[in-house]
Design an enzyme around this catalytic site. Sequence first.
Site, PDB file in Angstrom:
ATOM      1  N   LYS A   1       2.306  -3.351   7.361  1.00  0.00           N
ATOM      2  CA  LYS A   1       2.578  -3.511   5.927  1.00  0.00           C
ATOM      3  C   LYS A   1       4.019  -3.092   5.623  1.00  0.00           C
ATOM      4  O   LYS A   1       4.702  -3.733   4.816  1.00  0.00           O
ATOM      5  CB  LYS A   1       1.600  -2.689   5.081  1.00  0.00           C
ATOM      6  CG  LYS A   1       0.160  -3.184   5.092  1.00  0.00           C
ATOM      7  CD  LYS A   1      -0.041  -4.580   4.511  1.00  0.00           C
ATOM      8  CE  LYS A   1       0.167  -4.655   3.008  1.00  0.00           C
ATOM      9  NZ  LYS A   1      -0.217  -5.997   2.478  1.00  0.00           N
TER      10      LYS A   1
ATOM     11  N   THR B   1       0.816  -1.207   0.000  1.00  0.00           N
ATOM     12  CA  THR B   1       0.000   0.000   0.000  1.00  0.00           C
ATOM     13  C   THR B   1       0.857   1.268   0.000  1.00  0.00           C
ATOM     14  O   THR B   1       2.007   1.242   0.440  1.00  0.00           O
ATOM     15  CB  THR B   1      -0.892  -0.016   1.264  1.00  0.00           C
ATOM     16  OG1 THR B   1      -1.499   1.254   1.432  1.00  0.00           O
ATOM     17  CG2 THR B   1      -0.089  -0.312   2.523  1.00  0.00           C
ATOM     18  N   ASP B   2       0.228   2.370  -0.422  1.00  0.00           N
ATOM     19  CA  ASP B   2       0.930   3.661  -0.351  1.00  0.00           C
ATOM     20  C   ASP B   2       1.022   4.178   1.089  1.00  0.00           C
ATOM     21  O   ASP B   2       1.776   5.104   1.374  1.00  0.00           O
ATOM     22  CB  ASP B   2       0.254   4.710  -1.251  1.00  0.00           C
ATOM     23  CG  ASP B   2      -1.214   4.957  -0.935  1.00  0.00           C
ATOM     24  OD1 ASP B   2      -1.748   4.336   0.007  1.00  0.00           O
ATOM     25  OD2 ASP B   2      -1.835   5.790  -1.635  1.00  0.00           O
ATOM     26  N   GLU B   3       0.244   3.565   2.002  1.00  0.00           N
ATOM     27  CA  GLU B   3       0.218   4.086   3.377  1.00  0.00           C
ATOM     28  C   GLU B   3       1.563   3.916   4.085  1.00  0.00           C
ATOM     29  O   GLU B   3       1.808   4.566   5.099  1.00  0.00           O
ATOM     30  CB  GLU B   3      -0.883   3.395   4.187  1.00  0.00           C
ATOM     31  CG  GLU B   3      -2.239   3.613   3.583  1.00  0.00           C
ATOM     32  CD  GLU B   3      -3.405   3.398   4.542  1.00  0.00           C
ATOM     33  OE1 GLU B   3      -3.189   3.357   5.763  1.00  0.00           O
ATOM     34  OE2 GLU B   3      -4.532   3.291   4.053  1.00  0.00           O
TER      35      GLU B   3
END
Length: 362
Positions: free
Chosen positions: A165, A135-137
Amino acid sequence: MITYLVTGGAGFIGSNYIHYMFREHKDIRIVNLDALTYAGNLDNLSDIGQGDSYRFVKGDICDRELVESIFRDEDIRYVIHFAAESHVDRSIADPDTFVRTNVLGTMNLLHCAYDAWVQPDGTFSEGCRFIHVSTDEVYGSLTGEGTYFYEDTPYDPHSPYSASKAGSDLLVKSFIDTYGFPANITNCSNNYGPYQFPEKLIPLMIQNALSGKALPVYGDGLNVRDWLYVEDHARGIDMVCQRGRLGEKYNIGGHNERQNIKIVETIIDLLREMLPEEDPRRAGVTRDLITYVEDRKGHDRRYAIAPDKIKSELGWEPLTNFEDGIRKTIRWYLDNEKWLEGVISGEYLRFYEQNYSGREKL
Ligand code: NAD
Ligand code: TDX
């Protein structure tokens, strides 16, 4: 026949990916390993029968014996790893489950794929590859206008979800760097589309609006997310698997940044347009339902992906723009209300109560 091990294939993105793959490719076999947590749902794949090209295995990615047995029984060429705990609000309430599945589960898969693919000389079987879907998070929160996440943006996760992640991304990277393990990491922005569990912003707002319930907007509603139609994500993963440079990381996103409040207003406007005049729910779908509530803890302000690398190296581009994608998504939820009713189980209602009832109205 090339065999894929897809983990988390009964979830939102995994099931869309499996549909995409069977539409786009002949001569593939998919083994879908999924624990069927609250987020996993075999109804998402009800049109795909068990047989030569598909096998479902109910199980946990943390289970060493089970994953080893899959690699023993099947000639796995590619692992496409989606399985994860994926909801930020749940990670704030219960971080441990996120570390177990996202970090330890990924570690277990890496071990098993390594053992299955490594050759006596320390190289890996020709053509094998592990795609870690992330994810971009992991990059944290953007502040300045016109700033973007690139593949070399330093990691700065804030929620237990994004930290778990980030941990899993770094474990995959360590296998690439240490052993030359054949893997890629993809970091994608917010997905939307059919089969998304109604704890996430877009389906939650559709479901609440249809039930005449308040639409809970966190904080000032001006946080920005970068939305991508799920099928474009599936295509990006497939392209990385077929042609991505081994060991590389690819950001996936379609430059579609929107404030949360604008998303909610769009959903209200489209539901009013798309619900038939005679539908008794239509009159209740108004902006009066919007309710600003206490902010999410550690709420990242803005995400925005720079997809330059996947565009220039692999020619990936999103094919569905937001205007079409959000209409298709709302249409799907209107046409699949049985699915929606089916996933709103006792467990979800308990989570909903815990997450929203304690939040002060602003
Ligand atoms: P999801 O929550 O809808 O689905 C997760 C799936 O994983 C479910 O089917 C669940 O049963 C399964 N699962 C959970 N724990 C498991 C375990 N221990 N063993 C086996 N299976 C298990 O999630 P999603 O939104 O489809 O996300 C899939 C992946 O994509 C995740 O890794 C997520 O971090 C990543 N991602 C999601 C988004 C997004 O916007 N949803 C964006 C970028 C990346
Ligand atoms: O009720 C809500 N009200 C609200 O204002 C919910 C559920 C969300 N929000 C806000 C929080 C976020 O700013 O909407 C935005 C989107 O929230 P989510 O749908 O929970 O997504 P997000 O937290 O951005 O994370 C998602 O995108 C990246 C996925 O859940 C992750 O799995 C993915 O990695």
